[in-house]
Design an enzyme around this catalytic site. Structure first.
Site, PDB file in Angstrom:
ATOM      1  N   TYR A  17       0.856  -1.198   0.000  1.00 53.24           N
ATOM      2  CA  TYR A  17       0.000   0.000   0.000  1.00 53.24           C
ATOM      3  C   TYR A  17       0.887   1.240   0.000  1.00 53.24           C
ATOM      4  O   TYR A  17       1.851   1.307   0.772  1.00 53.24           O
ATOM      5  CB  TYR A  17      -0.896   0.016   1.235  1.00 53.24           C
ATOM      6  CG  TYR A  17      -2.315  -0.385   0.901  1.00 53.24           C
ATOM      7  CD1 TYR A  17      -3.005   0.280  -0.118  1.00 53.24           C
ATOM      8  CD2 TYR A  17      -2.955  -1.410   1.569  1.00 53.24           C
ATOM      9  CE1 TYR A  17      -4.291  -0.083  -0.460  1.00 53.24           C
ATOM     10  CE2 TYR A  17      -4.251  -1.775   1.235  1.00 53.24           C
ATOM     11  CZ  TYR A  17      -4.914  -1.106   0.214  1.00 53.24           C
ATOM     12  OH  TYR A  17      -6.187  -1.455  -0.119  1.00 53.24           O
ATOM     13  N   GLU A  30      -0.584   4.790  -0.577  1.00 55.82           N
ATOM     14  CA  GLU A  30      -1.373   5.998  -0.827  1.00 55.82           C
ATOM     15  C   GLU A  30      -0.500   7.236  -0.656  1.00 55.82           C
ATOM     16  O   GLU A  30       0.296   7.322   0.294  1.00 55.82           O
ATOM     17  CB  GLU A  30      -2.555   6.101   0.142  1.00 55.82           C
ATOM     18  CG  GLU A  30      -3.808   5.439  -0.396  1.00 55.82           C
ATOM     19  CD  GLU A  30      -4.085   4.139   0.302  1.00 55.82           C
ATOM     20  OE1 GLU A  30      -3.108   3.439   0.640  1.00 55.82           O
ATOM     21  OE2 GLU A  30      -5.282   3.833   0.492  1.00 55.82           O
ATOM     22  N   ASP A  53      -6.376  13.431 -25.223  1.00 55.89           N
ATOM     23  CA  ASP A  53      -6.376  12.026 -24.783  1.00 55.89           C
ATOM     24  C   ASP A  53      -5.644  11.253 -25.884  1.00 55.89           C
ATOM     25  O   ASP A  53      -6.206  10.981 -26.944  1.00 55.89           O
ATOM     26  CB  ASP A  53      -7.819  11.550 -24.631  1.00 55.89           C
ATOM     27  CG  ASP A  53      -7.916  10.075 -24.281  1.00 55.89           C
ATOM     28  OD1 ASP A  53      -6.902   9.355 -24.414  1.00 55.89           O
ATOM     29  OD2 ASP A  53      -9.010   9.621 -23.892  1.00 55.89           O
ATOM     30  N   THR A 102      -3.323   5.931 -22.093  1.00 62.34           N
ATOM     31  CA  THR A 102      -3.161   4.598 -21.526  1.00 62.34           C
ATOM     32  C   THR A 102      -1.716   4.208 -21.795  1.00 62.34           C
ATOM     33  O   THR A 102      -1.011   4.882 -22.561  1.00 62.34           O
ATOM     34  CB  THR A 102      -4.091   3.560 -22.179  1.00 62.34           C
ATOM     35  OG1 THR A 102      -3.885   3.596 -23.592  1.00 62.34           O
ATOM     36  CG2 THR A 102      -5.541   3.827 -21.860  1.00 62.34           C
ATOM     37  N   LYS A 111      -1.490   0.423 -25.214  1.00 58.89           N
ATOM     38  CA  LYS A 111      -1.886   0.310 -26.628  1.00 58.89           C
ATOM     39  C   LYS A 111      -0.621   0.390 -27.485  1.00 58.89           C
ATOM     40  O   LYS A 111       0.210  -0.507 -27.429  1.00 58.89           O
ATOM     41  CB  LYS A 111      -2.924   1.375 -26.959  1.00 58.89           C
ATOM     42  CG  LYS A 111      -4.223   1.207 -26.149  1.00 58.89           C
ATOM     43  CD  LYS A 111      -5.298   2.164 -26.583  1.00 58.89           C
ATOM     44  CE  LYS A 111      -6.628   1.918 -25.905  1.00 58.89           C
ATOM     45  NZ  LYS A 111      -6.800   2.687 -24.664  1.00 58.89           N
ATOM     46  N   ARG A 131      -1.399  -2.685 -18.728  1.00 60.89           N
ATOM     47  CA  ARG A 131      -2.714  -2.034 -18.751  1.00 60.89           C
ATOM     48  C   ARG A 131      -2.740  -0.940 -17.688  1.00 60.89           C
ATOM     49  O   ARG A 131      -2.549  -1.231 -16.502  1.00 60.89           O
ATOM     50  CB  ARG A 131      -3.759  -3.113 -18.462  1.00 60.89           C
ATOM     51  CG  ARG A 131      -5.171  -2.753 -18.682  1.00 60.89           C
ATOM     52  CD  ARG A 131      -5.972  -4.018 -18.906  1.00 60.89           C
ATOM     53  NE  ARG A 131      -5.586  -4.612 -20.171  1.00 60.89           N
ATOM     54  CZ  ARG A 131      -6.079  -4.233 -21.358  1.00 60.89           C
ATOM     55  NH1 ARG A 131      -7.019  -3.307 -21.429  1.00 60.89           N
ATOM     56  NH2 ARG A 131      -5.663  -4.781 -22.474  1.00 60.89           N
TER      57      ARG A 131
HETATM   58  N1  DSN Z   1     -11.469   0.175 -25.390  1.00 56.90           N
HETATM   59  C1  DSN Z   1     -10.474   1.039 -25.970  1.00 56.90           C
HETATM   60  C2  DSN Z   1     -10.371   0.878 -27.433  1.00 56.90           C
HETATM   61  O1  DSN Z   1     -10.533  -0.241 -27.885  1.00 56.90           O
HETATM   62  O2  DSN Z   1     -10.110   1.822 -28.131  1.00 56.90           O
HETATM   63  C3  DSN Z   1     -10.664   2.427 -25.573  1.00 56.90           C
HETATM   64  O3  DSN Z   1     -10.764   2.488 -24.197  1.00 56.90           O
END
Ligand code: DSN
Length: 433
Positions: free
Chosen positions: A65, A67, A216, A242, A245, A251
């Site tokens: 933990y 925080e 974003d 994120t 990707k 993730r």
């Molecule tokens: N689910 C993602 C995507 O496939 O683009 C976006 O959060």
């Protein structure tokens, strides 16, 4: 097998082997591993993380933990996780060329939630692209927090058939909309938009109407890091992403800014605003991912992602498919299936292609007459296939397989034959270690 006896009386095998400790979970993971190995991952938002990234996630850091933030925690024993989080922040700053980073958001949607919580008040107006035109749930979808607690106004794509930027952001209309509604924030960056985002142009509009510019970059982060897409800095006030990707990490989510006041608000919004304990094992994996993305090999990878997307797009268009906006500048494309066969739906295409070993997702296209569970479109991306080493000639082959399966409307014999060929290609290009 020696057993460790826990004080509760519970016993656990003293082994690192998940197979022995929990064969049921192990077996499901093995099946997933085999699925990933033997199929071509064409979902634009997925990738294959390295063993190093995955190793960092499966460590004792999950026990801790922490925080708060490095050197300002609410728990003892944080000296090493402080080092991990500092390293992640430092590498992220270097990678994206920005001043402040928060690496604690558990996901992209959490990162976006934190920005709304930090910079807007409930009921405030913000401008974004609607989900059905390529935006994201957290960009104002009516059932999402962003659409329930804030007031989205959506800027349009350009629908003038004679325009060279058909189905791309309509900046004139965006400017008019923003001047009329005076949003407190303009959100750019998308989930299903195949073209380069002009952050500078968005900033001009934001300045004209006194708005914050939020980018974003969840989808394009890896391309941005490698210089294959223009950076949202210095134009954006705040940037979310994120890490799993195109960036090919664990993730998770992240928030960046160059503004010290915004940085303070973001830190407070993430913790204690919307999250409790940070996932330190995931933050360690983010640090590993950023370290990998800082290597020259990542630039080569990101360039190939874009080349592969262009090759796949060109091959599909040659076969008579229409692509939304007529092509791609990044890692993804949206195929309008109706031009090839007016009865073809995204749902059928996704199902038949999966049977043939090519994993995709149905996706609405702009002005789609079909509902979201059916759709007229298919979203394809090249980040994962590029990770396993495929190049342009393979993309032409994949387009051919896609067309064989779809033209046959999922005919069993065609699907079986293509599945076999896909499996052979996957065996020649195994997942990275
Ligand atoms: N689910 C993602 C995507 O496939 O683009 C976006 O959060």
């Amino acid at each position: 097998m020696p057993k460790t006896i826990y004080p509760t009386g519970q016993t656990a095998a003293k082994t690192d082997s998940l197979q022995e400790c929990d064969p049921q979970v192990w077996s499901l993971i093995q099946s997933e591993q085999q699925r990933q190995h033997s199929t071509l991952e064409l979902i634009a938002s997925e990738n294959h993380a390295s063993s190093a990234v995955m190793a960092a996630m499966g460590t004792c850091l999950t026990n801790k933990y922490a925080e708060g933030y490095p050197a300002a925690r609410y728990y003892g024993g944080c000296q090493f996780v402080d080092g991990v989080e500092d390293l992640a922040r430092q590498r992220a700053k270097e990678l994206f060329g920005c001043q402040f980073v928060n690496v604690q958001p558990h996901s992209g949607a959490q990162a976006n939630t934190a920005v709304f919580f930090a910079l807007l008040e409930p009921g405030d107006t913000f401008a974004s692209l609607v989900l059905s035109d390529g935006g994201h749930l957290s960009h104002g979808m009516k059932l999402n927090f962003s659409g329930r607690y804030f007031k989205p106004v959506h800027y349009p794509l350009r629908y003038d058939l004679t325009a060279t930027d058909y189905e791309q952001i309509d900046f004139d209309a965006t400017r008019r909309l923003c001047l009329e509604h005076r949003p407190k924030m303009i959100l750019c960056g998308y989930s299903a938009y195949p073209r380069t985002i002009d952050f500078a142009r968005f900033r001009q509009i934001a300045d004209e109407c006194g708005a914050i510019l939020m980018a974003d970059i969840a989808h394009i982060a890896g391309l941005v890091a490698a210089g294959e897409h223009p950076s949202p800095f210095p134009h954006s006030h705040v940037v979310t992403t994120t890490t799993h990707k195109t960036l090919r990490g664990p993730r998770g989510g992240m928030i960046m800014t160059d503004d010290p006041e915004i940085a303070k608000k973001i830190d407070k919004a993430v913790f204690p605003g919307i999250q409790g304990g940070p996932l330190m094992h995931v933050i360690a994996a983010k640090a590993v991912c950023f370290g990998e993305a800082l290597q020259p090999a990542f630039k080569v990878y990101a360039r190939q992602v874009v080349h592969n997307a262009k090759a796949l797009a060109a091959a599909l268009m040659t076969k008579g498919y229409r692509l939304v906006s007529g092509g791609t500048d990044n890692h993804l494309m949206l195929v309008d299936l109706r031009r090839r066969d007016e009865n073809l739906t995204g749902a059928d295409a996704e199902k038949w292609l999966e049977a043939a070993g090519m994993i995709t997702n149905k996706n609405g296209i702009p002005n789609d007459p079909r509902p979201p569970r059916v759709t007229s479109g298919l979203r394809l991306g090249t980040p994962a296939t590029t990770t396993r080493g495929l190049t342009e000639p393979h993309m032409a082959q994949i387009a051919d397989w896609i067309d064989q399966v779809l033209a046959s409307r999922g005919d069993e014999h065609v699907v079986k034959k293509v599945r076999q060929q896909v499996a052979e290609l996957c065996d020649r290009f195994p997942l990275p270690h």
